[in-house]
Design a protein around this motif. Structure first.
Motif, mmCIF file in Angstrom:
data_model
loop_
_atom_site.group_PDB
_atom_site.id
_atom_site.type_symbol
_atom_site.label_atom_id
_atom_site.label_comp_id
_atom_site.label_asym_id
_atom_site.label_seq_id
_atom_site.Cartn_x
_atom_site.Cartn_y
_atom_site.Cartn_z
ATOM 1 N N LYS A 195 13.348 85.604 69.623
ATOM 2 C CA LYS A 195 13.114 86.748 70.505
ATOM 3 C C LYS A 195 12.112 87.750 69.943
ATOM 4 C CE LYS A 195 17.432 86.831 73.138
ATOM 5 N NZ LYS A 195 18.622 87.624 73.496
ATOM 6 N N THR A 196 11.970 87.786 68.618
ATOM 7 C CA THR A 196 11.114 88.807 68.014
ATOM 8 C C THR A 196 9.891 88.267 67.292
ATOM 9 O OG1 THR A 196 12.332 88.804 65.920
ATOM 10 C CG2 THR A 196 13.119 90.298 67.657
ATOM 11 N N GLY A 197 9.964 87.011 66.863
ATOM 12 C CA GLY A 197 8.859 86.446 66.097
ATOM 13 C C GLY A 197 8.878 86.879 64.640
ATOM 14 N N ALA A 198 9.915 87.611 64.231
ATOM 15 C CA ALA A 198 10.032 88.062 62.843
ATOM 16 C C ALA A 198 10.463 86.906 61.945
ATOM 17 C CB ALA A 198 11.034 89.215 62.754
ATOM 18 N N GLY A 199 10.285 87.071 60.623
ATOM 19 C CA GLY A 199 10.652 86.027 59.675
ATOM 20 C C GLY A 199 12.151 85.812 59.594
ATOM 21 N N MET A 200 12.541 84.663 59.075
ATOM 22 C CA MET A 200 13.959 84.303 58.984
ATOM 23 C C MET A 200 14.738 85.313 58.136
ATOM 24 S SD MET A 200 14.484 81.501 60.749
ATOM 25 C CE MET A 200 15.800 80.485 60.104
ATOM 26 N N SER A 201 14.194 85.674 56.977
ATOM 27 C CA SER A 201 14.907 86.607 56.101
ATOM 28 C C SER A 201 15.013 87.994 56.741
ATOM 29 C CB SER A 201 14.212 86.700 54.741
ATOM 30 O OG SER A 201 12.883 87.172 54.890
ATOM 31 N N LEU A 249 20.370 91.393 61.199
ATOM 32 C CA LEU A 249 21.685 91.059 61.747
ATOM 33 C C LEU A 249 22.804 91.555 60.844
ATOM 34 C CD1 LEU A 249 20.901 87.476 63.093
ATOM 35 C CD2 LEU A 249 21.681 89.407 64.474
ATOM 36 N N GLU A 250 22.615 91.421 59.554
ATOM 37 C CA GLU A 250 23.638 91.904 58.618
ATOM 38 C C GLU A 250 23.766 93.417 58.696
ATOM 39 O OE1 GLU A 250 22.304 90.348 54.897
ATOM 40 O OE2 GLU A 250 23.370 88.434 55.139
ATOM 41 N N ALA A 251 22.636 94.090 58.888
ATOM 42 C CA ALA A 251 22.649 95.556 58.953
ATOM 43 C C ALA A 251 23.269 96.083 60.236
ATOM 44 C CB ALA A 251 21.225 96.091 58.806
ATOM 45 N N THR A 252 23.311 95.238 61.263
ATOM 46 C CA THR A 252 23.832 95.683 62.572
ATOM 47 C C THR A 252 25.116 94.956 62.958
ATOM 48 O OG1 THR A 252 22.391 94.071 63.685
ATOM 49 C CG2 THR A 252 21.542 96.306 63.414
ATOM 50 N N GLY A 253 25.759 94.322 61.995
ATOM 51 C CA GLY A 253 27.030 93.649 62.273
ATOM 52 C C GLY A 253 26.905 92.458 63.192
ATOM 53 N N GLY A 254 25.734 91.822 63.189
ATOM 54 C CA GLY A 254 25.546 90.618 63.998
ATOM 55 C C GLY A 254 25.203 90.878 65.447
ATOM 56 N N LYS A 255 24.949 92.139 65.804
ATOM 57 C CA LYS A 255 24.637 92.479 67.197
ATOM 58 C C LYS A 255 23.143 92.274 67.451
ATOM 59 C CE LYS A 255 28.454 95.766 67.542
ATOM 60 N NZ LYS A 255 28.843 97.182 67.744
ATOM 61 N N ILE A 256 22.825 91.317 68.330
ATOM 62 C CA ILE A 256 21.441 90.930 68.583
ATOM 63 C C ILE A 256 20.592 92.094 69.076
ATOM 64 C CG2 ILE A 256 19.924 89.496 70.009
ATOM 65 C CD1 ILE A 256 21.210 87.836 67.954
ATOM 66 N N ASP A 257 21.089 92.841 70.072
ATOM 67 C CA ASP A 257 20.311 93.935 70.651
ATOM 68 C C ASP A 257 19.963 94.994 69.610
ATOM 69 O OD1 ASP A 257 20.412 92.688 73.069
ATOM 70 O OD2 ASP A 257 22.011 93.932 73.897
ATOM 71 N N LEU A 258 20.939 95.342 68.766
ATOM 72 C CA LEU A 258 20.699 96.338 67.726
ATOM 73 C C LEU A 258 19.755 95.793 66.663
ATOM 74 C CD1 LEU A 258 24.256 97.902 67.202
ATOM 75 C CD2 LEU A 258 22.312 98.866 68.430
ATOM 76 N N ALA A 259 19.864 94.512 66.392
ATOM 77 C CA ALA A 259 18.988 93.884 65.403
ATOM 78 C C ALA A 259 17.540 93.883 65.890
ATOM 79 C CB ALA A 259 19.454 92.457 65.116
ATOM 80 N N ILE A 260 17.346 93.628 67.190
ATOM 81 C CA ILE A 260 15.994 93.670 67.771
ATOM 82 C C ILE A 260 15.419 95.068 67.623
ATOM 83 C CG2 ILE A 260 14.697 93.577 69.939
ATOM 84 C CD1 ILE A 260 16.554 91.303 70.818
ATOM 85 N N GLU A 261 16.214 96.082 67.926
ATOM 86 C CA GLU A 261 15.768 97.464 67.791
ATOM 87 C C GLU A 261 15.444 97.787 66.337
ATOM 88 O OE1 GLU A 261 14.521 101.034 69.166
ATOM 89 O OE2 GLU A 261 15.184 99.314 70.352
ATOM 90 N N LEU A 294 14.383 95.699 64.061
ATOM 91 C CA LEU A 294 13.110 95.062 63.728
ATOM 92 C C LEU A 294 11.935 95.790 64.360
ATOM 93 C CD1 LEU A 294 14.125 91.303 64.029
ATOM 94 C CD2 LEU A 294 13.565 92.532 61.941
ATOM 95 N N ARG A 295 12.122 96.257 65.583
ATOM 96 C CA ARG A 295 11.050 96.975 66.272
ATOM 97 C C ARG A 295 10.697 98.249 65.512
ATOM 98 N NH1 ARG A 295 12.477 97.880 72.381
ATOM 99 N NH2 ARG A 295 10.390 98.764 72.370
ATOM 100 N N LEU A 300 8.328 94.902 62.571
ATOM 101 C CA LEU A 300 8.312 93.474 62.281
ATOM 102 C C LEU A 300 8.159 92.633 63.538
ATOM 103 C CD1 LEU A 300 11.158 93.440 59.617
ATOM 104 C CD2 LEU A 300 8.705 93.332 59.217
ATOM 105 N N ALA A 301 8.365 93.266 64.679
ATOM 106 C CA ALA A 301 8.200 92.552 65.953
ATOM 107 C C ALA A 301 6.944 93.071 66.620
ATOM 108 C CB ALA A 301 9.430 92.746 66.828
ATOM 109 N N SER A 302 5.839 92.992 65.944
ATOM 110 C CA SER A 302 4.577 93.555 66.424
ATOM 111 C C SER A 302 4.053 92.816 67.637
ATOM 112 C CB SER A 302 3.528 93.509 65.310
ATOM 113 O OG SER A 302 2.279 93.891 65.802
ATOM 114 N N ALA A 303 3.841 93.582 68.726
ATOM 115 C CA ALA A 303 3.342 92.969 69.959
ATOM 116 C C ALA A 303 1.882 92.560 69.822
ATOM 117 C CB ALA A 303 3.502 93.947 71.120
ATOM 118 N N ASP A 304 1.119 93.357 69.099
ATOM 119 C CA ASP A 304 -0.311 93.088 69.001
ATOM 120 C C ASP A 304 -0.613 91.721 68.399
ATOM 121 O OD1 ASP A 304 -1.010 95.496 70.143
ATOM 122 O OD2 ASP A 304 -1.072 96.553 68.219
ATOM 123 N N LYS A 305 0.244 91.249 67.512
ATOM 124 C CA LYS A 305 0.025 89.954 66.869
ATOM 125 C C LYS A 305 0.221 88.788 67.840
ATOM 126 C CE LYS A 305 1.320 91.530 62.238
ATOM 127 N NZ LYS A 305 2.270 91.381 61.112
#
Length: 219
Positions: free
Chosen positions: A16-22, A28-40, A42-43, A47-52
């Protein structure tokens, strides 16, 4: 005790973000496994740069429609993404619907972006500005500056990407798309659109009812 992060969750976030595995694992660890919070997360870190992702090929997507109340204005728009998976996401389809509504609301918009405006259209707009009475007596250098500013404004009026989003005027359509690129992890492009206005281009016949009745009576 921290929540165990599965490989599937890491893969989903990376997709969903294109960010690296690590980076995905840490988010995910920082947000308790919550995908939506993890995306935010990274944003915020960039790390989820749209321009790239803007140069990546986008050939999937949807053709979305919007018919305004009263059925007098309709829009068809093609929005592309990279995979069928993202094309089915509710966020992507909501974006497509909002873009269609935007096109219906902005009657002056004729092109997707400024760089798609033909040079002959730009020259025509310049000629119109140079002939306006309010600058006719000004020195050429001042006249050129005024026309340049007016043309820049006019071209933005013609460009969809430069419009303020009708649901949040603090965000442009270009920024809205980039937000969704970061959210969904794929390049997103508006490929083409068509606006339909009831009766547009049809020469409307104005009937003189009294004259018609008179002609029928005396025929």
């Amino acid at each position: 005790m921290s929540k165990k992060i599965s490989a599937e969750n890491i893969k989903e976030l990376r997709y969903k973000t294109g960010a690296g595995m690590s980076d995905c694992k840490n988010a995910l660890e920082a947000t308790g496994g919550k995908i939506d919070l993890a995306i935010e997360n990274l944003r915020k870190k960039g790390l989820a740069s749209a321009d790239k992702k803007l140069t990546r090929i986008a050939a999937e997507g949807v053709i979305q429609s919007y018919i305004h109340t009263g059925s007098r204005i309709g829009v068809l728009v093609e929005i592309n993404c990279e995979t069928d998976f993202v094309a089915r996401q509710k966020e992507f389809n909501k974006l497509a619907k909002n873009i269609a509504m935007q096109i219906a609301a902005c009657q002056s918009v004729k092109y997707i972006s400024i760089d798609q405006i033909p040079q002959n259209v730009i020259e025509s707009e310049k000629n119109i500005e140079y002939q306006k009475n309010d600058i006719s007596d000004k020195p050429d250098i001042i006249k050129d500056q005024i026309v340049k500013g007016r043309i820049e404004k006019r071209l933005k009026e013609l460009s969809l990407l430069d419009q303020p989003f009708i649901k949040d005027v603090n965000v442009s359509i270009e920024e809205l798309i980039k937000e969704h690129i970061s959210l969904l992890g794929e390049n997103i492009k508006i490929r083409r659109f068509e606006r339909f206005i009831l009766g547009d281009g049809v020469e409307k016949k104005l009937n003189n009812f009294s004259k018609e009745v008179s002609e029928m009576v005396h025929s």
